[in-house]
Design a protein around this motif. Structure first.
Motif, PDB file in Angstrom:
ATOM      1  N   LEU A 159      46.236  65.002  14.879  1.00  0.00           N
ATOM      2  CA  LEU A 159      45.083  64.422  14.195  1.00  0.00           C
ATOM      3  C   LEU A 159      44.563  63.190  14.930  1.00  0.00           C
ATOM      4  O   LEU A 159      43.351  62.949  14.967  1.00  0.00           O
ATOM      5  N   MET A 160      45.462  62.417  15.507  1.00  0.00           N
ATOM      6  CA  MET A 160      45.035  61.266  16.302  1.00  0.00           C
ATOM      7  C   MET A 160      44.219  61.713  17.505  1.00  0.00           C
ATOM      8  O   MET A 160      43.223  61.080  17.871  1.00  0.00           O
ATOM      9  N   TYR A 161      44.641  62.822  18.116  1.00  0.00           N
ATOM     10  CA  TYR A 161      43.868  63.344  19.247  1.00  0.00           C
ATOM     11  C   TYR A 161      42.497  63.844  18.778  1.00  0.00           C
ATOM     12  O   TYR A 161      41.470  63.544  19.393  1.00  0.00           O
ATOM     13  N   SER A 162      42.482  64.583  17.682  1.00  0.00           N
ATOM     14  CA  SER A 162      41.233  65.178  17.215  1.00  0.00           C
ATOM     15  C   SER A 162      40.221  64.139  16.748  1.00  0.00           C
ATOM     16  O   SER A 162      39.012  64.332  16.880  1.00  0.00           O
ATOM     17  N   THR A 163      40.701  63.031  16.184  1.00  0.00           N
ATOM     18  CA  THR A 163      39.780  62.006  15.698  1.00  0.00           C
ATOM     19  C   THR A 163      39.237  61.125  16.818  1.00  0.00           C
ATOM     20  O   THR A 163      38.192  60.485  16.658  1.00  0.00           O
ATOM     21  N   THR A 164      39.932  61.089  17.950  1.00  0.00           N
ATOM     22  CA  THR A 164      39.478  60.250  19.059  1.00  0.00           C
ATOM     23  C   THR A 164      39.000  61.056  20.263  1.00  0.00           C
ATOM     24  O   THR A 164      38.238  60.540  21.080  1.00  0.00           O
ATOM     25  N   GLY A 165      39.456  62.293  20.387  1.00  0.00           N
ATOM     26  CA  GLY A 165      39.128  63.078  21.577  1.00  0.00           C
ATOM     27  C   GLY A 165      39.849  62.587  22.811  1.00  0.00           C
ATOM     28  O   GLY A 165      39.532  62.986  23.928  1.00  0.00           O
TER      29      GLY A 165
ATOM     30  N   LEU B  44      45.776  60.258   5.373  1.00  0.00           N
ATOM     31  CA  LEU B  44      44.749  59.310   5.797  1.00  0.00           C
ATOM     32  C   LEU B  44      43.971  59.835   7.002  1.00  0.00           C
ATOM     33  O   LEU B  44      42.736  59.726   7.066  1.00  0.00           O
ATOM     34  N   LEU B  45      44.690  60.430   7.943  1.00  0.00           N
ATOM     35  CA  LEU B  45      44.048  60.946   9.153  1.00  0.00           C
ATOM     36  C   LEU B  45      43.199  62.182   8.851  1.00  0.00           C
ATOM     37  O   LEU B  45      42.117  62.361   9.427  1.00  0.00           O
ATOM     38  N   VAL B  46      43.678  63.045   7.956  1.00  0.00           N
ATOM     39  CA  VAL B  46      42.879  64.217   7.557  1.00  0.00           C
ATOM     40  C   VAL B  46      41.591  63.753   6.889  1.00  0.00           C
ATOM     41  O   VAL B  46      40.499  64.264   7.185  1.00  0.00           O
ATOM     42  N   ARG B  47      41.714  62.786   5.998  1.00  0.00           N
ATOM     43  CA  ARG B  47      40.535  62.252   5.312  1.00  0.00           C
ATOM     44  C   ARG B  47      39.544  61.663   6.314  1.00  0.00           C
ATOM     45  O   ARG B  47      38.334  61.890   6.229  1.00  0.00           O
ATOM     46  N   TYR B  48      40.088  60.902   7.286  1.00  0.00           N
ATOM     47  CA  TYR B  48      39.218  60.290   8.291  1.00  0.00           C
ATOM     48  C   TYR B  48      38.575  61.349   9.165  1.00  0.00           C
ATOM     49  O   TYR B  48      37.378  61.264   9.486  1.00  0.00           O
ATOM     50  N   TYR B  49      39.332  62.379   9.543  1.00  0.00           N
ATOM     51  CA  TYR B  49      38.792  63.433  10.395  1.00  0.00           C
ATOM     52  C   TYR B  49      37.666  64.182   9.689  1.00  0.00           C
ATOM     53  O   TYR B  49      36.617  64.451  10.276  1.00  0.00           O
ATOM     54  N   VAL B  50      37.899  64.536   8.420  1.00  0.00           N
ATOM     55  CA  VAL B  50      36.881  65.271   7.657  1.00  0.00           C
ATOM     56  C   VAL B  50      35.621  64.428   7.507  1.00  0.00           C
ATOM     57  O   VAL B  50      34.500  64.914   7.691  1.00  0.00           O
ATOM     58  N   LYS B  51      35.801  63.151   7.194  1.00  0.00           N
ATOM     59  CA  LYS B  51      34.657  62.266   7.042  1.00  0.00           C
ATOM     60  C   LYS B  51      33.923  62.110   8.367  1.00  0.00           C
ATOM     61  O   LYS B  51      32.688  62.164   8.418  1.00  0.00           O
ATOM     62  N   ARG B  52      34.662  61.953   9.466  1.00  0.00           N
ATOM     63  CA  ARG B  52      34.064  61.781  10.788  1.00  0.00           C
ATOM     64  C   ARG B  52      33.302  63.029  11.212  1.00  0.00           C
ATOM     65  O   ARG B  52      32.202  62.941  11.761  1.00  0.00           O
ATOM     66  N   SER B  53      33.886  64.188  10.952  1.00  0.00           N
ATOM     67  CA  SER B  53      33.254  65.441  11.379  1.00  0.00           C
ATOM     68  C   SER B  53      31.950  65.691  10.640  1.00  0.00           C
ATOM     69  O   SER B  53      31.081  66.424  11.130  1.00  0.00           O
ATOM     70  N   ARG B  54      31.811  65.108   9.460  1.00  0.00           N
ATOM     71  CA  ARG B  54      30.564  65.262   8.710  1.00  0.00           C
ATOM     72  C   ARG B  54      29.483  64.311   9.216  1.00  0.00           C
ATOM     73  O   ARG B  54      28.290  64.595   9.108  1.00  0.00           O
TER      74      ARG B  54
ATOM     75  N   TYR C 263      47.986  71.850  22.216  1.00  0.00           N
ATOM     76  CA  TYR C 263      47.123  71.563  21.072  1.00  0.00           C
ATOM     77  C   TYR C 263      45.643  71.626  21.447  1.00  0.00           C
ATOM     78  O   TYR C 263      44.834  72.226  20.732  1.00  0.00           O
ATOM     79  N   ARG C 264      45.288  71.012  22.564  1.00  0.00           N
ATOM     80  CA  ARG C 264      43.880  70.944  22.955  1.00  0.00           C
ATOM     81  C   ARG C 264      43.298  72.333  23.161  1.00  0.00           C
ATOM     82  O   ARG C 264      42.176  72.630  22.717  1.00  0.00           O
ATOM     83  N   ILE C 265      44.043  73.194  23.826  1.00  0.00           N
ATOM     84  CA  ILE C 265      43.550  74.544  24.089  1.00  0.00           C
ATOM     85  C   ILE C 265      43.450  75.346  22.794  1.00  0.00           C
ATOM     86  O   ILE C 265      42.458  76.045  22.548  1.00  0.00           O
ATOM     87  N   LEU C 266      44.461  75.227  21.930  1.00  0.00           N
ATOM     88  CA  LEU C 266      44.430  75.944  20.658  1.00  0.00           C
ATOM     89  C   LEU C 266      43.302  75.436  19.762  1.00  0.00           C
ATOM     90  O   LEU C 266      42.629  76.224  19.085  1.00  0.00           O
ATOM     91  N   GLU C 267      43.078  74.121  19.777  1.00  0.00           N
ATOM     92  CA  GLU C 267      41.992  73.563  18.971  1.00  0.00           C
ATOM     93  C   GLU C 267      40.638  74.078  19.450  1.00  0.00           C
ATOM     94  O   GLU C 267      39.764  74.428  18.655  1.00  0.00           O
ATOM     95  N   THR C 268      40.479  74.147  20.763  1.00  0.00           N
ATOM     96  CA  THR C 268      39.221  74.625  21.340  1.00  0.00           C
ATOM     97  C   THR C 268      38.978  76.088  20.995  1.00  0.00           C
ATOM     98  O   THR C 268      37.857  76.488  20.661  1.00  0.00           O
ATOM     99  N   GLU C 269      40.037  76.908  21.080  1.00  0.00           N
ATOM    100  CA  GLU C 269      39.879  78.354  20.913  1.00  0.00           C
ATOM    101  C   GLU C 269      40.006  78.821  19.463  1.00  0.00           C
ATOM    102  O   GLU C 269      39.329  79.773  19.054  1.00  0.00           O
ATOM    103  N   LEU C 270      40.879  78.166  18.668  1.00  0.00           N
ATOM    104  CA  LEU C 270      41.166  78.652  17.320  1.00  0.00           C
ATOM    105  C   LEU C 270      40.745  77.693  16.207  1.00  0.00           C
ATOM    106  O   LEU C 270      40.699  78.093  15.050  1.00  0.00           O
ATOM    107  N   GLY C 271      40.464  76.440  16.558  1.00  0.00           N
ATOM    108  CA  GLY C 271      40.114  75.463  15.543  1.00  0.00           C
ATOM    109  C   GLY C 271      41.265  74.521  15.240  1.00  0.00           C
ATOM    110  O   GLY C 271      42.433  74.806  15.539  1.00  0.00           O
ATOM    111  N   ILE C 272      40.944  73.402  14.612  1.00  0.00           N
ATOM    112  CA  ILE C 272      41.915  72.330  14.419  1.00  0.00           C
ATOM    113  C   ILE C 272      43.089  72.733  13.524  1.00  0.00           C
ATOM    114  O   ILE C 272      44.242  72.373  13.788  1.00  0.00           O
TER     115      ILE C 272
END
Length: 278
Positions: A189-195, A261-271, A142-151
């Motif tokens: 999503l838990m990984y993406s919201t916390t890193g 809930l996690l998608v909403r939190y991620y989108v809000k956090r990324s903004r 997941y981490r490599i794909l997120e880095t190269e292709l996006g979440i």
């Protein structure tokens, strides 16, 4: 094409490193514990699981540090305690909610209790299982794909692969596979919201552990000794059938709520915040 090949090479290399380390540790540590130190049974399995868990985290840290030449922020221990407690509460609480609803609908009942000592054994077992799966699926894939292709690509690809990994589980069903895919979305999503990997590892650990606690099958597996001897009765759409409550419509709804809930939190956090470090 060249970039795709490089991404695939990094993913395959990382998976081989983790799985190879796990097999080597299992063989050598198991041999030493049994034939040199004389440990047997539950004691031998518990020590081996704890040692393997710690060593695999170290192997992942070493691999990322050497191949990517960066700080391994996803294993930053300063986030460990908070993430472990949060993930544990969410994981155990979610299953408790599901079991509570099944009980309220007359589908779940308690028949007896086993020795409380089984809780320690199952906790250690699921700790090792969650670390292995999360290092492979979230730490490497997941981490490599997120880095190269996006979440969104990373979420989609890993969910399909995580679902596929459950196809050969005992008593597999379509709702059970859907639940596995939703679980993968939650972990990602838990990984993406916390890193960090600690939250998905902890959630995964206590999600599985709590099912064993309540005495129900876990993704079709009912071989482990539970703490509670229970009984599930009712249609498969409600109880999950032989696959266990993970294939229940209730679980699918609960997982969908967590995803939203996690998608909403991620989108809000990324903004609001700068991008998380890769």
């Amino acid at each position: 094409m060249k970039k795709a090949g490089f991404i695939l090479l990094r993913i395959v290399g990382g998976c081989i490193w983790i799985l190879g380390a796990a097999l080597l540790i299992k063989f050598f540590v198991g041999y030493i514990l049994q034939h040199v130190l004389g440990f047997e049974g539950i004691t031998e399995k518990t020590i081996k699981a704890v040692f393997t868990t710690i060593t695999l985290l170290g192997a992942y840290y070493y691999f990322v540090r050497k191949t990517e030449k960066r700080n391994v922020d996803e294993l930053d221990l300063s986030f460990f305690s908070k993430a472990f407690i949060t993930g544990g509460l969410i994981g155990f609480g979610s299953i408790s909610l599901i079991i509570g609803l099944l009980w309220g609908l007359g589908a779940y009942s308690i028949q007896d209790f086993y020795s409380i000592s089984v809780l320690g054994t199952s906790l250690v077992f699921f700790m090792l299982l969650s670390v292995i799966e999360e290092l492979l699926f979230r730490g490497i894939l997941y981490r490599i794909l997120e880095t190269e292709l996006g979440i969104w690509w990373a979420l989609g690809i890993t969910s399909i692969l995580f679902m596929a990994a459950h196809i050969f589980n005992a008593n597999t069903s379509l709702p059970g596979l859907l639940s596995a895919a939703l679980g993968s979305l939650i972990f990602g999503l838990m990984y993406s919201t916390t890193g960090r990997l600690w939250l998905p590892i902890s959630f995964h650990l206590f999600w599985n552990f709590s099912q064993n606690f309540y005495g129900v099958a876990i993704s079709g597996n009912d071989k482990l000794t539970p703490f509670i001897k229970s009984n599930l009765v009712g249609p498969a759409w409600l109880t999950g059938g032989d696959f266990g409550p993970e294939a229940s419509l209730i679980t699918i709804v609960v997982c969908l709520i967590w995803v939203l809930l996690l998608v909403r939190y991620y989108v809000k956090r990324s903004r609001l915040l700068p991008p998380l470090p890769n």
